[in-house]
Design a protein around this motif. Structure first.
Motif, PDB file in Angstrom:
ATOM      1  N   THR A  92       0.844  -1.199   0.000  1.00 20.48           N
ATOM      2  CA  THR A  92       0.000   0.000   0.000  1.00 20.48           C
ATOM      3  C   THR A  92       0.880   1.250   0.000  1.00 20.48           C
ATOM      4  O   THR A  92       2.086   1.186   0.259  1.00 20.48           O
ATOM      5  CB  THR A  92      -0.868   0.050   1.270  1.00 20.48           C
ATOM      6  OG1 THR A  92       0.013   0.240   2.392  1.00 20.48           O
ATOM      7  CG2 THR A  92      -1.659  -1.233   1.457  1.00 20.48           C
ATOM      8  N   SER A 123       0.732   3.582   2.125  1.00 22.72           N
ATOM      9  CA  SER A 123       1.147   3.815   3.511  1.00 22.72           C
ATOM     10  C   SER A 123       2.474   3.134   3.830  1.00 22.72           C
ATOM     11  O   SER A 123       3.258   3.627   4.633  1.00 22.72           O
ATOM     12  CB  SER A 123       0.083   3.291   4.482  1.00 22.72           C
ATOM     13  OG  SER A 123      -1.105   4.040   4.331  1.00 22.72           O
ATOM     14  N   ASP A 124       2.726   1.985   3.166  1.00 22.46           N
ATOM     15  CA  ASP A 124       3.974   1.265   3.428  1.00 22.46           C
ATOM     16  C   ASP A 124       5.208   2.078   3.062  1.00 22.46           C
ATOM     17  O   ASP A 124       6.308   1.811   3.537  1.00 22.46           O
ATOM     18  CB  ASP A 124       3.998  -0.061   2.628  1.00 22.46           C
ATOM     19  CG  ASP A 124       2.949  -1.042   3.135  1.00 22.46           C
ATOM     20  OD1 ASP A 124       2.502  -0.863   4.291  1.00 22.46           O
ATOM     21  OD2 ASP A 124       2.583  -1.963   2.381  1.00 22.46           O
ATOM     22  N   TYR A 140      -0.566  11.164   3.079  1.00 24.32           N
ATOM     23  CA  TYR A 140       0.078   9.970   3.619  1.00 24.32           C
ATOM     24  C   TYR A 140       1.257  10.303   4.524  1.00 24.32           C
ATOM     25  O   TYR A 140       1.827   9.415   5.147  1.00 24.32           O
ATOM     26  CB  TYR A 140       0.556   9.066   2.480  1.00 24.32           C
ATOM     27  CG  TYR A 140      -0.560   8.248   1.855  1.00 24.32           C
ATOM     28  CD1 TYR A 140      -0.928   7.009   2.405  1.00 24.32           C
ATOM     29  CD2 TYR A 140      -1.244   8.695   0.740  1.00 24.32           C
ATOM     30  CE1 TYR A 140      -1.949   6.253   1.845  1.00 24.32           C
ATOM     31  CE2 TYR A 140      -2.265   7.951   0.172  1.00 24.32           C
ATOM     32  CZ  TYR A 140      -2.615   6.721   0.732  1.00 24.32           C
ATOM     33  OH  TYR A 140      -3.607   5.983   0.177  1.00 24.32           O
ATOM     34  N   GLU A 151      -1.624  -0.035  -3.331  1.00 24.33           N
ATOM     35  CA  GLU A 151      -3.026   0.245  -3.047  1.00 24.33           C
ATOM     36  C   GLU A 151      -3.177   1.612  -2.384  1.00 24.33           C
ATOM     37  O   GLU A 151      -2.421   1.973  -1.475  1.00 24.33           O
ATOM     38  CB  GLU A 151      -3.589  -0.844  -2.114  1.00 24.33           C
ATOM     39  CG  GLU A 151      -5.098  -0.764  -1.985  1.00 24.33           C
ATOM     40  CD  GLU A 151      -5.595  -1.523  -0.760  1.00 24.33           C
ATOM     41  OE1 GLU A 151      -6.624  -1.131  -0.202  1.00 24.33           O
ATOM     42  OE2 GLU A 151      -4.923  -2.520  -0.378  1.00 24.33           O
ATOM     43  N   ASP A 152      -4.156   2.358  -2.864  1.00 24.89           N
ATOM     44  CA  ASP A 152      -4.456   3.684  -2.318  1.00 24.89           C
ATOM     45  C   ASP A 152      -5.301   3.482  -1.056  1.00 24.89           C
ATOM     46  O   ASP A 152      -6.510   3.720  -1.048  1.00 24.89           O
ATOM     47  CB  ASP A 152      -5.203   4.479  -3.403  1.00 24.89           C
ATOM     48  CG  ASP A 152      -5.549   5.900  -2.968  1.00 24.89           C
ATOM     49  OD1 ASP A 152      -5.017   6.368  -1.941  1.00 24.89           O
ATOM     50  OD2 ASP A 152      -6.370   6.517  -3.667  1.00 24.89           O
ATOM     51  N   ASP A 153      -4.675   3.045   0.029  1.00 24.77           N
ATOM     52  CA  ASP A 153      -5.426   2.603   1.210  1.00 24.77           C
ATOM     53  C   ASP A 153      -6.170   3.734   1.925  1.00 24.77           C
ATOM     54  O   ASP A 153      -7.072   3.502   2.696  1.00 24.77           O
ATOM     55  CB  ASP A 153      -4.516   1.842   2.188  1.00 24.77           C
ATOM     56  CG  ASP A 153      -3.207   2.562   2.460  1.00 24.77           C
ATOM     57  OD1 ASP A 153      -2.731   3.286   1.553  1.00 24.77           O
ATOM     58  OD2 ASP A 153      -2.653   2.418   3.555  1.00 24.77           O
ATOM     59  N   SER A 159      -7.683   6.077   0.160  1.00 22.61           N
ATOM     60  CA  SER A 159      -8.567   6.572  -0.904  1.00 22.61           C
ATOM     61  C   SER A 159      -8.314   8.034  -1.228  1.00 22.61           C
ATOM     62  O   SER A 159      -9.221   8.859  -1.259  1.00 22.61           O
ATOM     63  CB  SER A 159     -10.041   6.399  -0.503  1.00 22.61           C
ATOM     64  OG  SER A 159     -10.316   5.049  -0.347  1.00 22.61           O
TER      65      SER A 159
END
Lengths: 510, 242
Positions: free
Chosen positions: A149, A151-152, A181, A225-227, A229
């Protein structure tokens, strides 16, 4: 087609906008029956594919279509649509929200529709897929660092970010995503096609991508992934002016909802990986959807040589007119001011200033004034050509041996005779050198004119960049280099004819 | 008209530096007059006042019986030949085109022009073949002769020479002097010759004007000046130059 470019440039100039609208209102149905529909695209593969699909669909319905693909960026393309230089191009809802509309209203809302309407524009039915922005890393990087993601990314400040110039600046691009983020890395702008290369060379770790990008399959890149959104939705749709004929709108609306994310990614991969032509892929798709019958399907004409010749002719026309005009005006200007040092300095200063404007910026600045196509490109090239010509001519005239000037005057030559028989012939070698520099620079710079729909050898380069296709890039770059070389040699021949050997500047010391 | 050129109370300044103050001088028709003096004495300036390249600050310069015109100077200047130190040949023109430029501008026929060029070249001891060469392909002495030919093309009434024979070896210079003497016999003209070479002045001129720091020390026939210097300064100058 060539004169078309010029005419369109003039017709859609800002000053001529009102009469153009009036004419369109009076002659609307009549004119549209005769004039080709102009389909535009931006400089990435998907935009080409979608534009080509629209173009072929319209052709199958009996319309004549003029393809103006590869505009340099959203604002240039949008400007071209609004100015009436193109009739339709594929746009994305998210791009409209963040880049075009000042209100920033979300797609589907009343506010969005109202602002689009106030701009005189209309969005046709969305094509189906959502090509959102995404951040991509190589499969190897994702595995090594366990990235899944966005965020990672926060835990890996050493990662190098290189993103396309537009993404780098857009509020829904890098500034927004890094803030939301809390990404610790910084990023720099890089041409999109080059970013993928850099990723493969391990010079770059993270770049922006479009989620339907076919290259993601080819290069085994992983979309993070755009965790949270963050990225807005990007539904593709044909953007047109409200004045477009309803029948044409109806035809384009047949494309509504026909393309899924996966199908779009496949089509993109067809062109960028399988190296199939846009025309071919578009034709196949339309056929498969039953939008075009077999009888309508056009055989793609594979004419490398014909394209090359056509592009070269346009290229020569752009640079030829620009340099010739700059020569006439530049030499005239130099003759007018060279007797006055302050005036000479002023002219050199202004022409020098023009030279400092980056070429792509100058081209973009031309659009509101002269529309798109060949006219603004020629004007920009003309401005660039002025400096070397004016500077060399003024310098040469100023540095004519004072003794020879005194003798020419003293022996009884009139002012014009002095100029014609003494000053100009003595200045000629430097004048020609300036002309030669102008021509060579102009041939190089003219490749950028493709960004504003002027065509020329920049067209295969721009398309090649969109497809990450070196062969295509070389199809523009090699002839352009050849032209520059030919210009260099041509001017040497001219110099040989006009200048005595002992006064030639092109001669290198032996 | 006995005096073809007259300076009447002429002053000339360059910025704060005064070259002449109220200079009076007359130059006789049909003679060769040499202006001599050390460098900085104003010789060259004097010459350029005659063909209007320079304009006096005060007083007037009269040529052909009237003041030097301020408009349509080119017609006036074509009656005056002009050759300068370092020859001033145009490097982009071949020798014949250098000599013939004014004839071409006057609309002479090609044949007429070619004849005149050859005539002058022969008089100055130049092979007509040299006409096809560019100035840089000629020797220094040849260039100086070409300069004289060019100045004489239109049969001028006055010939202004600004140190035209300097900078060549003595043998070559002697030969050029001889040729020039013959040319003057064939086509007599009023000559004003600026030189810092007293021997050259004595050899070529019949009249001598001795200048020093913008003043005329003596103006008379060569013989008079040599035998009877007007004052100490002239005598000293002669000693120094000889």
């Amino acid at each position: 087609m060539m004169t078309d470019g010029l005419r369109q440039g003039v017709r859609h100039g800002a000053a001529g906008a009102a009469p153009a609208i009036l004419c369109a209102a009076l002659l609307g149905p009549l004119a549209s029956a005769q004039q080709p529909l102009v389909v535009g695209s931006k400089t990435f593969a998907e935009s080409y594919v979608l534009a080509e699909i629209m173009a072929q669909l319209l052709e199958a319905e009996g319309y004549e279509v003029d393809r103006r693909f590869g505009f340099g960026g959203t604002l240039v393309t949008f400007e071209a649509l609004q100015a009436g230089a193109i009739d339709v191009y594929p746009e994305y809802s998210g791009t409209m929200q963040h880049t075009i509309l000042t209100s920033g209203a979300e797609f589907g809302t009343e506010a969005f529709a109202a602002e689009v309407e106030s701009l005189g524009l209309e969005t046709l039915e969305t094509l189906g897929f959502n090509n959102s922005y995404a951040l991509a890393v190589t499969g190897e990087t994702a595995e090594r660092l366990g990235l899944a993601t966005i965020s990672d990314l926060v835990d890996h400040p050493q990662l190098r970010f290189g993103v396309s110039h537009e993404f780098h600046e857009r509020s829904d691009g890098w500034p927004g995503v890094s803030e939301v983020y809390g990404l610790p890395q910084s990023s720099f702008g890089i041409e999109h096609g080059l970013a993928y290369r850099a990723m493969l060379e391990m010079e770059l770790d993270v770049t922006d991508a479009y989620s339907t990008d076919g290259d993601l399959i080819r290069y085994d890149f992983v979309i993070l992934e755009d965790d949270l959104s963050f990225f807005p939705t990007y539904f593709a749709l044909p953007l047109v002016r409200q004045t477009m004929e309803p029948a044409v709108k109806e035809i384009l609306n047949r494309l509504g909802g026909t393309l899924s994310d996966a199908r779009m990614r496949e089509l993109n991969a067809e062109v960028s990986i399988e190296r199939r032509s846009f025309a071919d892929v578009a034709a196949e798709y339309l056929h498969e959807q039953g939008l075009v019958s077999d009888a309508d399907r056009q055989e793609p004409t594979d004419s490398l040589i014909a394209d090359l010749i056509a592009n070269t002719i346009v290229h020569l026309k752009l640079t030829g007119i620009a340099v010739a005009a700059a020569c006439v005006l530049g030499v005239g200007l130099a003759l007018a001011v060279h007797r006055s040092r302050p005036l000479s300095r002023g002219v050199l200063y202004v022409t020098g200033l023009l030279q400092t404007i980056p070429s792509i910026a100058l081209l973009a600045l031309m659009i509101p004034l002269f529309g798109i196509g060949q006219l603004p490109a020629i004007i920009a090239l003309f401005l660039y050509s002025l400096l070397p010509i004016v500077r060399n001519t003024v310098t040469a005239l100023l540095t004519v041996d004072p003794l020879l000037k005194r003798v020419a005057a003293g022996m009884g030559l009139s002012q014009s005779e002095q100029l014609r028989h003494v000053h100009l012939p003595l200045a000629l070698p430097h004048l020609l050198a300036g002309l030669r520099i102008a021509a060579v620079i102009s041939i190089g710079t003219a490749t950028l004119a493709a960004f504003i729909g002027a065509g020329g050898l920049g067209e295969p380069i721009v398309t090649g960049l969109a497809l990450n296709d070196t062969t295509l890039i070389l199809q523009g770059a090699i002839p352009a280099a050849g032209l520059a070389l030919a210009a260099e040699l041509g001017f040497e021949l001219v110099e040989r004819r006009l200048v005595p050997a002992h006064m030639m500047t092109s001669r290198l010391p032996s | 008209m006995h005096e073809i050129i007259e300076f009447l109370g002429v002053s000339k300044r360059f910025g704060d530096t005064s070259v002449f103050e109220r200079l009076d001088l007359a130059i006789s028709t049909g003679r060769v007059t040499a202006l001599v003096g050390a460098s900085g004495s104003g010789k060259s300036t004097l010459l350029q006042l005659i063909n209007g390249v320079l304009v006096p600050d005060d007083g007037s310069v009269e040529v052909f019986g009237g003041p030097v015109p301020t408009a349509s100077l080119s017609a006036f200047r074509r009656r005056i030949g002009y050759a300068v130190q370092g020859t001033g040949l145009f490097p982009h023109l071949r020798t014949d085109a250098n000599i013939g430029l004014l004839g071409k501008l006057e609309g002479w026929s090609d044949a007429e022009l070619a004849d005149r060029i050859v005539e002058l070249m022969v008089l100055m001891g130049l092979e007509p073949d040299l006409g096809r060469r560019y100035p840089h392909e000629l020797s220094g002495g040849q260039q100086q002769r070409v300069g004289i030919c060019r100045a004489m093309l239109l049969h001028p009434e006055i010939l202004l020479l600004d140190e035209p024979f300097s900078g060549v070896d003595p043998l070559t210079r002697d030969e050029i002097h001889e040729r020039f003497g013959e040319l003057m016999l064939a086509e007599p003209v009023t000559v004003v010759l600026v030189t810092h070479d007293l021997q050259e002045a004595i050899r070529l001129a019949s009249e001598l004007v001795v200048l020093d720091a913008g003043r005329v020390l003596q103006a008379d026939a060569v013989r008079e000046v040599v035998e009877r210097p007007a004052n100490e300064a002239v005598a000293r100058l002669f000693e120094r130059l000889q």
